[in-house]
Scaffold this active site. Structure first.
Site, mmCIF file in Angstrom:
data_model
loop_
_atom_site.group_PDB
_atom_site.id
_atom_site.type_symbol
_atom_site.label_atom_id
_atom_site.label_comp_id
_atom_site.label_asym_id
_atom_site.label_seq_id
_atom_site.Cartn_x
_atom_site.Cartn_y
_atom_site.Cartn_z
ATOM 1 N N HIS A 104 -67.832 50.551 -2.436
ATOM 2 C CA HIS A 104 -68.985 51.148 -3.038
ATOM 3 C C HIS A 104 -69.820 51.342 -1.805
ATOM 4 C CE1 HIS A 104 -67.606 48.450 -6.045
ATOM 5 N NE2 HIS A 104 -68.149 49.016 -6.837
ATOM 6 N N ASP B 42 -71.814 48.038 -0.750
ATOM 7 C CA ASP B 42 -70.962 47.093 -0.053
ATOM 8 C C ASP B 42 -70.690 47.196 1.548
ATOM 9 O OD1 ASP B 42 -69.777 46.974 -2.560
ATOM 10 O OD2 ASP B 42 -68.128 48.156 -2.025
ATOM 11 N N GLU C 288 -63.128 53.972 -15.135
ATOM 12 C CA GLU C 288 -62.690 52.442 -15.086
ATOM 13 C C GLU C 288 -63.047 51.955 -16.486
ATOM 14 O OE1 GLU C 288 -62.636 50.313 -11.432
ATOM 15 O OE2 GLU C 288 -63.018 48.410 -12.423
ATOM 16 N N HIS D 14 -60.326 43.655 -17.256
ATOM 17 C CA HIS D 14 -61.066 44.302 -18.318
ATOM 18 C C HIS D 14 -60.471 44.668 -19.358
ATOM 19 C CE1 HIS D 14 -63.587 46.628 -14.941
ATOM 20 N NE2 HIS D 14 -63.515 45.306 -14.846
ATOM 21 N N ASP E 182 -58.991 44.080 -7.016
ATOM 22 C CA ASP E 182 -60.378 44.189 -7.307
ATOM 23 C C ASP E 182 -60.411 42.534 -7.759
ATOM 24 O OD1 ASP E 182 -62.718 44.014 -7.909
ATOM 25 O OD2 ASP E 182 -62.648 45.673 -9.702
#
Ligand code: XUL
Ligand code: CO
Length: 446
Positions: free
Chosen positions: A107, A110, A238, A277, A345
């Site tokens: 990102h 980051d 996502e 997720h 991730d």
């Protein structure tokens, strides 16, 4: 410039991580991941396309809602935020090289500190992107995907594209524009949109219709901009059901597909499926991968795992071999994950605060997926599930079943048929037998 940031290599005490095979007890070696080994005509590394997540690996400091940072990182002692950001880049590329990881994901926030204004933020970002580009050229490491963080800053408290404030919508759009420009410049193969705060806390204050319409308007702008700048990468959404908001609009694959189809966007976006997720949505990782695959929408993977005893997104490194086998099964069934990949991730636990722990974590994740690939490949080669499933549905290949498939019959025809046929020829689903076979493939595959 880069050589003056640290006097010595950051990870000088850690050896290059090599494949030593299953019998190795060296914690700094791969037991299953052998990058160049050919499986089904392709090197393992091209099946797996591992990527490092910049935020969890280099920006995360070990905080949690109850505790301060725990991580010990050399770059944090470099002084001002821009020097720290540069130190991170140097360390990140050294890290990826040591592990033989060919991709990374990031990102905007980051990699570079946010400034007081958007202009200053953009300047900071481009200064770091110059260094990232230099390192990419030097090492051959590539960008799997870029994204923007439109969820951490207080301006996004009500959402980004679904904020009640139009100026926040505009700011999120500006951030996406910049992140897409950077992703294109760095040759990124995908661009990810995770709707961090695109959802709601209470319907007492929320116009869900306007928010969903605005979300779709935002995504249309993304598609238009992609075409405008000639970005050829894949756009990914996502899904995640909750956290940070109570209800997120991108709940799961099925919800996102319905949303995209509703707004005519289904050809433009694929899914970036994240294991944790999926489980937060009450699904298995494989369910989400499968739903995406059968709908032609499996784009990429955020490889991690949750803790089923905790109700939040723990983002742990994936070590569950069963899940990895079934994930790689879905990937192989779709003919590969490219141009997506497997982005870890995942973050080390806050008590795993030493630099070595980052290596152990990636080795664990990479080995788990490498073994998963080996097992899944053999399962498919031997047609273990395929033959069973084919036989299970064979009643649709002839007679009335074929008529149903061919659309030749309606309710009245089936009524007439059912009056005469009440012998249903049911067969066992054999779940336990299949589970036992999958287990023996896991146990026996080298
Ligand atoms: C959050 C999450 C994000 C996305 C990118 O749960 O998974 O890190 O992957 O924004
Ligand atoms: Co993710």
């Amino acid at each position: 410039m880069t050589n003056t940031i640290f006097e010595e290599k950051v990870f000088k005490n850690i050896p290059e991580i090599k494949y030593e095979g299953e019998s190795s007890t060296n914690p700094f070696a791969f037991k299953y991941y052998q990058a160049e080994e050919i499986i089904g005509g392709m090197p393992m590394k091209d099946h797996l396309r591992f990527a490092m997540s910049y935020w969890h690996t280099f920006t995360f400091k070990g905080t949690d809602p109850f505790g301060l940072p725990t991580m010990k990182r050399e770059w944090d002692s470099l002084g001002n935020p821009m020097s720290i950001a540069k130190g991170r880049v140097v360390a990140a590329f050294e890290f990826m090289q040591k592990l033989g990881i060919e991709y990374f994901c990031f990102h905007d926030v980051d990699v570079a500190p946010e400034g007081q204004t958007l202009e200053e933020t953009e300047r900071n970002l481009y200064e770091i992107v110059d260094l990232i580009e230099e390192k990419m050229n030097e090492t051959g490491i590539k960008l799997l995907w870029g994204t923007t963080n439109a969820f951490s800053h207080r301006r996004f408290m009500h959402g980004a594209a679904t904020s009640c404030q139009a100026s926040v919508f505009a700011r999120a759009a500006a951030q996406v524009k910049i992140a897409m420009d950077i992703t294109k410049r760095l040759g990124g193969e995908n661009y990810v949109l995770w709707g961090g705060r695109e959802g709601y806390e209470t319907l007492l204050n929320t116009d869900t219709k306007l928010e969903l319409d605005n979300f779709a308007r935002f995504l249309k702008m993304v598609v238009n901009y992609k075409n405008e700048i000639g970005f050829t990468g894949q756009l990914l959404i996502e899904p995640k059901p909750k956290e940070p908001t109570k209800h997120q609009y991108d709940f799961d694959t099925a919800t996102v597909l319905g949303f995209l189809r509703n707004y005519g966007l289904e050809k433009e976006f694929k899914m970036n499926i994240e294991a944790n997720h999926a489980t937060l949505a009450g699904h298995t990782f494989q369910h989400e991968l499968n739903m995406a695959r059968i709908n032609g929408a499996l784009g990429s993977i955020d490889a991690n795992q949750g803790d089923l005893l905790l109700g939040w997104d723990t983002d742990q490194f994936p070590t569950n071999i069963y899940d990895a086998v079934m994930a790689m099964y879905e990937v192989l069934k779709q003919g590969g994950i490219a141009p997506g990949g497997l982005n870890f991730d995942a973050k080390v636990r806050r008590a795993s605060f030493e630099p070595e722990d980052l290596f152990f974590a990636y080795i664990a994740g990479m080995d788990t997926f490498a073994k998963g690939l080996r097992v899944a490949y053999r399962l498919i080669e031997d047609r273990i599930l395929e033959d069973f499933i084919e036989k299970r549905y064979e009643s649709y290949s002839n007679g009335i079943g074929k008529d149903i498939i061919d659309g030749k019959v309606g309710l009245s025809d089936l009524y007439q048929y059912a009056l005469k046929h009440d012998d249903f020829k049911l067969a066992s689903g054999r779940q336990e037998m299949l589970e036992s076979i999958v287990n023996s493939y896991i146990f026996q595959t080298k």
